[in-house]
Every structure is written in C-alpha cells, then in structure tokens.
Design a protein around this motif. Structure first.
Motif, PDB file in Angstrom:
ATOM      1  N   SER A   1     -67.214  -7.984 -78.700  1.00 37.45           N
ATOM      2  CA  SER A   1     -66.359  -6.802 -78.686  1.00 37.45           C
ATOM      3  C   SER A   1     -66.556  -6.351 -80.197  1.00 37.45           C
ATOM      4  CB  SER A   1     -65.117  -7.025 -78.173  1.00 37.45           C
ATOM      5  OG  SER A   1     -64.249  -5.889 -78.309  1.00 37.45           O
ATOM      6  N   SER A   2     -65.585  -5.445 -80.568  1.00 35.25           N
ATOM      7  CA  SER A   2     -65.558  -4.893 -81.936  1.00 35.25           C
ATOM      8  C   SER A   2     -64.121  -4.534 -82.218  1.00 35.25           C
ATOM      9  CB  SER A   2     -66.545  -3.595 -81.736  1.00 35.25           C
ATOM     10  OG  SER A   2     -66.425  -2.965 -83.101  1.00 35.25           O
ATOM     11  N   ASN A   3     -64.379  -4.597 -83.683  1.00 34.59           N
ATOM     12  CA  ASN A   3     -63.179  -4.072 -84.392  1.00 34.59           C
ATOM     13  C   ASN A   3     -62.922  -2.584 -83.770  1.00 34.59           C
ATOM     14  OD1 ASN A   3     -64.227  -1.934 -86.577  1.00 34.59           O
ATOM     15  ND2 ASN A   3     -65.782  -3.646 -86.146  1.00 34.59           N
ATOM     16  N   HIS A   4     -63.791  -1.963 -83.622  1.00 33.45           N
ATOM     17  CA  HIS A   4     -63.769  -0.398 -83.040  1.00 33.45           C
ATOM     18  C   HIS A   4     -63.090  -0.161 -81.648  1.00 33.45           C
ATOM     19  CE1 HIS A   4     -65.286   1.850 -86.340  1.00 33.45           C
ATOM     20  NE2 HIS A   4     -66.194   0.904 -86.338  1.00 33.45           N
ATOM     21  N   ALA A   5     -62.420  -1.436 -80.983  1.00 35.62           N
ATOM     22  CA  ALA A   5     -61.715  -1.517 -79.910  1.00 35.62           C
ATOM     23  C   ALA A   5     -60.196  -1.064 -80.139  1.00 35.62           C
ATOM     24  CB  ALA A   5     -61.864  -2.842 -79.293  1.00 35.62           C
TER      25      ALA A   5
ATOM     26  N   GLU B   1     -68.118  -2.332-102.008  1.00 38.13           N
ATOM     27  CA  GLU B   1     -67.449  -0.943-102.472  1.00 38.13           C
ATOM     28  C   GLU B   1     -66.549  -0.386-101.309  1.00 38.13           C
ATOM     29  OE1 GLU B   1     -68.858   1.494-105.502  1.00 38.13           O
ATOM     30  OE2 GLU B   1     -69.336  -0.051-106.684  1.00 38.13           O
ATOM     31  N   TYR B   2     -66.184  -1.275-100.265  1.00 38.47           N
ATOM     32  CA  TYR B   2     -65.945  -0.894 -99.000  1.00 38.47           C
ATOM     33  C   TYR B   2     -64.627  -1.786 -98.710  1.00 38.47           C
ATOM     34  CZ  TYR B   2     -66.131   0.566 -94.094  1.00 38.47           C
ATOM     35  OH  TYR B   2     -65.800   1.102 -92.706  1.00 38.47           O
ATOM     36  N   GLU B   3     -63.378  -1.189 -98.683  1.00 38.42           N
ATOM     37  CA  GLU B   3     -62.386  -1.930 -98.576  1.00 38.42           C
ATOM     38  C   GLU B   3     -61.942  -2.471 -97.262  1.00 38.42           C
ATOM     39  OE1 GLU B   3     -58.436  -1.207-101.442  1.00 38.42           O
ATOM     40  OE2 GLU B   3     -59.007   0.739-100.775  1.00 38.42           O
ATOM     41  N   ARG B   4     -62.188  -1.628 -96.270  1.00 36.04           N
ATOM     42  CA  ARG B   4     -61.992  -1.878 -95.019  1.00 36.04           C
ATOM     43  C   ARG B   4     -63.083  -2.774 -94.349  1.00 36.04           C
ATOM     44  NH1 ARG B   4     -64.110  -0.149 -89.650  1.00 36.04           N
ATOM     45  NH2 ARG B   4     -62.386  -0.400 -88.189  1.00 36.04           N
ATOM     46  N   GLY B   5     -64.231  -2.767 -94.773  1.00 40.50           N
ATOM     47  CA  GLY B   5     -65.394  -3.650 -94.652  1.00 40.50           C
ATOM     48  C   GLY B   5     -65.024  -4.897 -95.328  1.00 40.50           C
TER      49      GLY B   5
ATOM     50  N   ASP C   1     -75.502  -0.886 -77.474  1.00 40.00           N
ATOM     51  CA  ASP C   1     -75.610   0.208 -78.506  1.00 40.00           C
ATOM     52  C   ASP C   1     -74.370  -0.188 -79.621  1.00 40.00           C
ATOM     53  OD1 ASP C   1     -75.713   2.174 -80.299  1.00 40.00           O
ATOM     54  OD2 ASP C   1     -76.317   3.590 -78.746  1.00 40.00           O
ATOM     55  N   PRO C   2     -74.816  -0.825 -80.771  1.00 40.51           N
ATOM     56  CA  PRO C   2     -73.679  -1.159 -81.792  1.00 40.51           C
ATOM     57  C   PRO C   2     -73.148   0.027 -82.604  1.00 40.51           C
ATOM     58  CG  PRO C   2     -75.581  -1.689 -82.863  1.00 40.51           C
ATOM     59  CD  PRO C   2     -76.040  -1.005 -81.395  1.00 40.51           C
ATOM     60  N   ARG C   3     -73.699   1.372 -82.651  1.00 36.23           N
ATOM     61  CA  ARG C   3     -73.329   2.440 -83.385  1.00 36.23           C
ATOM     62  C   ARG C   3     -71.894   3.030 -83.273  1.00 36.23           C
ATOM     63  NH1 ARG C   3     -77.703   6.627 -82.061  1.00 36.23           N
ATOM     64  NH2 ARG C   3     -77.318   5.833 -80.000  1.00 36.23           N
TER      65      ARG C   3
ATOM     66  N   ILE D   1     -65.634  -8.504 -83.124  1.00 34.05           N
ATOM     67  CA  ILE D   1     -66.250  -8.751 -84.606  1.00 34.05           C
ATOM     68  C   ILE D   1     -65.722  -7.862 -85.559  1.00 34.05           C
ATOM     69  CG2 ILE D   1     -68.633  -8.995 -85.688  1.00 34.05           C
ATOM     70  CD1 ILE D   1     -69.932  -9.891 -82.930  1.00 34.05           C
ATOM     71  N   GLY D   2     -65.784  -8.022 -86.861  1.00 32.71           N
ATOM     72  CA  GLY D   2     -65.461  -7.078 -87.942  1.00 32.71           C
ATOM     73  C   GLY D   2     -66.854  -6.571 -88.411  1.00 32.71           C
ATOM     74  N   ASN D   3     -67.154  -6.934 -89.720  1.00 28.25           N
ATOM     75  CA  ASN D   3     -68.382  -6.387 -90.239  1.00 28.25           C
ATOM     76  C   ASN D   3     -69.310  -7.241 -90.692  1.00 28.25           C
ATOM     77  OD1 ASN D   3     -70.093  -4.940 -91.927  1.00 28.25           O
ATOM     78  ND2 ASN D   3     -68.790  -3.037 -92.265  1.00 28.25           N
TER      79      ASN D   3
ATOM     80  N   ALA E   1     -62.139  -6.079 -95.681  1.00 23.74           N
ATOM     81  CA  ALA E   1     -60.957  -6.891 -94.931  1.00 23.74           C
ATOM     82  C   ALA E   1     -61.504  -7.163 -93.598  1.00 23.74           C
ATOM     83  CB  ALA E   1     -59.908  -5.750 -94.653  1.00 23.74           C
ATOM     84  N   MET E   2     -62.607  -6.949 -92.993  1.00 20.00           N
ATOM     85  CA  MET E   2     -62.980  -7.614 -91.885  1.00 20.00           C
ATOM     86  C   MET E   2     -64.406  -7.943 -92.004  1.00 20.00           C
ATOM     87  SD  MET E   2     -64.288  -4.098 -89.739  1.00 20.00           S
ATOM     88  CE  MET E   2     -62.726  -3.393 -89.635  1.00 20.00           C
ATOM     89  N   TRP E   3     -64.824  -8.631 -93.189  1.00 17.09           N
ATOM     90  CA  TRP E   3     -66.142  -9.233 -93.507  1.00 17.09           C
ATOM     91  C   TRP E   3     -66.059 -10.533 -92.579  1.00 17.09           C
ATOM     92  CZ3 TRP E   3     -67.524 -13.159 -97.483  1.00 17.09           C
ATOM     93  CH2 TRP E   3     -68.887 -13.538 -97.496  1.00 17.09           C
TER      94      TRP E   3
HETATM   95  O1  LIG Z   1     -68.774  -2.629 -84.323  1.00 13.60           O
HETATM   96  C1  LIG Z   1     -69.056  -2.511 -85.477  1.00 13.60           C
HETATM   97  O2  LIG Z   1     -68.365  -2.630 -86.487  1.00 13.60           O
HETATM   98  C2  LIG Z   1     -69.266  -2.797 -87.731  1.00 13.60           C
HETATM   99  C3  LIG Z   1     -68.107  -2.290 -88.854  1.00 13.60           C
HETATM  100  O3  LIG Z   1     -67.510  -0.669 -88.769  1.00 13.60           O
HETATM  101  P1  LIG Z   1     -67.675   0.194 -89.808  1.00 13.60           P
HETATM  102  O4  LIG Z   1     -67.343   1.563 -88.851  1.00 13.60           O
HETATM  103  O5  LIG Z   1     -66.822  -0.073 -90.760  1.00 13.60           O
HETATM  104  O6  LIG Z   1     -69.175   0.213 -90.349  1.00 13.60           O
HETATM  105  C4  LIG Z   1     -70.297  -1.957 -87.871  1.00 13.60           C
HETATM  106  O7  LIG Z   1     -70.972  -2.134 -89.319  1.00 13.60           O
HETATM  107  C5  LIG Z   1     -71.371  -2.261 -86.766  1.00 13.60           C
HETATM  108  O8  LIG Z   1     -72.591  -1.449 -86.735  1.00 13.60           O
HETATM  109  C6  LIG Z   1     -70.781  -2.166 -85.429  1.00 13.60           C
HETATM  110  O9  LIG Z   1     -71.400  -2.414 -84.316  1.00 13.60           O
END
Ligand SMILES: O=C1O[C@H](COP(=O)(O)O)[C@@H](O)[C@H](O)[C@H]1O
Ligand SMILES: NC(=O)C1=CN([C@@H]2O[C@H](COP(=O)(O)OP(=O)(O)OC[C@H]3O[C@@H](n4cnc5c(N)ncnc54)[C@H](O)[C@@H]3O)[C@@H](O)[C@H]2O)C=CC1
Length: 270
Positions: free
Chosen positions: A114-118, A190-194, A77-79, A179-181, A196-198
C-alpha cells in the motif's frame, strides 16, 4: 518457509530492494510484466523461476501462484498522478486477481504494497509543513480511515479493503504496508515530506522479511525508517511484526549527505 514466495512487480524499485536484502533467504518465484534484468536475480534464481505476465491475466497469475507459500504483491502503477483507467486495471483489478489466485492456491499469507497516498489527505494546510518536523507530535498509526491524496491513493485503499475481505472470508493472513518513500543510499534530497517518510533499502528488505515470518491476521502498518521527523507511527509494525529499523533520515543533511562525514570535514550540516 519451505515453499517459494511469489513476488509480483519484482523488477521494480521495491522488488529490487527486497531481493538485494533478503534474496538469499527464500526460494522465489518472480513475476513482472517486463523482463527482469539478470543483475536483479538473487543467486539460485533462474529463468525458470521468472514469470513475465500481467497481474490482470487470471490464468497466468493462477499458474504463478500454484505451490507457493506466500505472496508479496508489489505490481501496479506507482505514480501518484496515475489516471483512473490505469489504477483501476493495474492496481485494483490486478490486486483482486492476485488475492483470488492466492486463496485458490491455498496460500497462507499475502503482503500488499500500500502507500502513504492512501492517507495523504491528513496532510491538511493547517498541519503542514510542521507535521513533517521532528518536534511535531501528530501521528497516524494505521487504525485511521483512509483519506487518499489522489486516485492512486484510492486504489491503494481499495487494495487494503480487498485484503480485509480475503482475510475475513478466506482466512488469509494479510499485511498491508503503507510504504513511505523508498530511496537508495540517502533520504530524498531537500524534501521534508520525503525525509519524514523515508524508507531505506535495508529497512525495506527487513520489513518485508518480517511480514513473511511473523504471525498475524490482518495488519496495516507504515513502512518507513525510524526517522526523527516521522508523522507515521511504526509502533504497530514493531509490535505485530517485530520490525526493528536501523536507519533514520536525521543521520543525513537536508541535501542528503551523511551528517557524520560533513561534521568530520568541519562543515556545518544543513
Ligand atoms: O506511493 C508512492 O509514494 C512515494 C512518495 O510520494 P511523493 O508524492 O512524496 O513522491 C512515491 O515516490 C512513489 O513513487 C509512490 O509509488
Ligand atoms: N517506491 C516507493 O517509494 C513506493 C512504492 N509503493 C508501491 O510499491 C509497489 C512497487 O513500487 P515501485 O517498485 O516503486 O514501482 P516500480 O514501477 O519501480 O515497479 C513496479 C513493477 O511492477 C510492474 N508492473 C506494473 N504493472 C504491472 C502489471 N499490471 N502486471 C505485472 N507487473 C506490473 C512494473 O513492470 C514494475 O517492474 C507499487 O505497488 C507502489 O504503488 C508505495 C509507496 C511508495
């Protein structure tokens, strides 16, 4: 690699980016709980190479892992706002099931999405938004402890820890890619955080290719393009894996147009 590569979550966004970039370079066994559209299948991959199964189904996963040389585990689940019952089942239990099946099948390596959200909680109020900008020097390099943004991030930190366990106790090579975005064609608009982790599609495919080819034991690396705005270091991915990204969100305007074409039109880039 002579043996097939098992790709879980193959029908999703990351899976499609990998298959579009390096689909011809490997023999694949594709697993997803949803049927995978014919448009996503690389040449030479037939329905016989596709397994429609849930990663929490131990028997199905064991069968899918038999005879493969490597696993790329994306399914889950990637949400970022996914509820606990979903991440517990799909991301934590599913990941344990995939690791266990890989070890039992004698697989050499497993690459974990894994994810940036870690590590999202490093983005504290006093660091943001300047940490998302080019001139800021704050960097995470993969050696820091997890600081999850949410329960989804907790599940990704758990996946990384499962990887550490299966590497230490079963000698499986494990690469965890935070993984970033991932977006196709241009960075998030129009998403600075996104920005930065593109992670561009071609850099994504190349990074997973390096994860399948390089020699390593256990690694945590950041999966982003070579963005000027970065706050994740990509040095470990370069050193340990030979990652050589080609894209940079700075080559696009803030609203996602190629800077070059805006300048050629005589417009002022944002
Ligand atoms: O782990 C994930 O991160 C990306 C980027 O996070 P966001 O909160 O800046 O959107 C997200 O787009 C992706 O769905 C998710 O799996
Ligand atoms: N897209 C991105 O920018 C990022 C993605 N990731 C991670 O990368 C992986 C792939 O993400 P996306 O491709 O973006 O997501 P997606 O939702 O597009 O693809 C996930 C795929 O996994 C399948 N799946 C989900 N649960 C499953 C289960 N229990 N059993 C079998 N298949 C299952 C889905 O059917 C789907 O095809 C995820 O683990 C996600 O957390 C991490 C950071 C950023």
């Amino acid at each position: 690699m002579d043996e097939p590569v098992l790709l879980t979550g193959a029908g999703g966004r990351v899976g499609r980016a990998i298959l579009a970039g390096i689909g011809e370079a490997y023999d694949w066994r594709l697993l997803d709980r949803e049927p995978i559209g014919a448009d996503a299948l690389p040449d030479g991959v037939t329905d016989d190479d596709v397994v429609v199964a849930d990663v929490t189904d131990e028997d199905e996963v064991r069968e899918a892992a038999a005879g493969v040389g490597a696993v790329v585990h994306l399914a889950g689940d990637p949400r970022p706002n996914a509820p606990w019952d979903s991440v517990l089942t799909n991301n934590i239990d599913g990941t344990r099931t995939v690791f266990e099946a890989a070890v039992d099948a004698g697989v050499d390596r497993l690459v974990f999405a894994s994810s940036n959200h870690a590590v999202g909680a490093y983005e504290t109020d006093d660091r943001t938004p300047h940490m998302y900008r080019k001139d800021d020097e704050f960097r995470l390099d993969g050696s820091e402890l997890p600081r999850p943004s949410n329960l989804y991030g907790v599940s990704k930190a758990a996946g990384e820890t499962l990887g550490r366990y299966y590497h230490d106790h079963h000698d499986l090579s494990v690469a965890c890619v935070r993984i970033g975005n991932l977006t196709e064609g241009h960075p998030p608009k129009e998403y600075e955080r996104g920005q930065a982790m593109w992670l561009s599609h071609r850099d994504c495919a190349h990074l997973f290719d390096r994860c399948l080819l390089a020699d390593y034991g256990y690694e945590i690396v950041y999966g982003i393009s070579d963005n000027d705005r970065k706050y994740y270091s990509i040095e470990r991915a370069r050193e340990a894996l030979g990652y050589d990204p080609q894209d940079n969100s700075a080559e696009y305007t803030f609203d996602g147009e190629p800077r070059e074409s805006v300048e050629a039109d005589g417009r002022t880039p944002r």
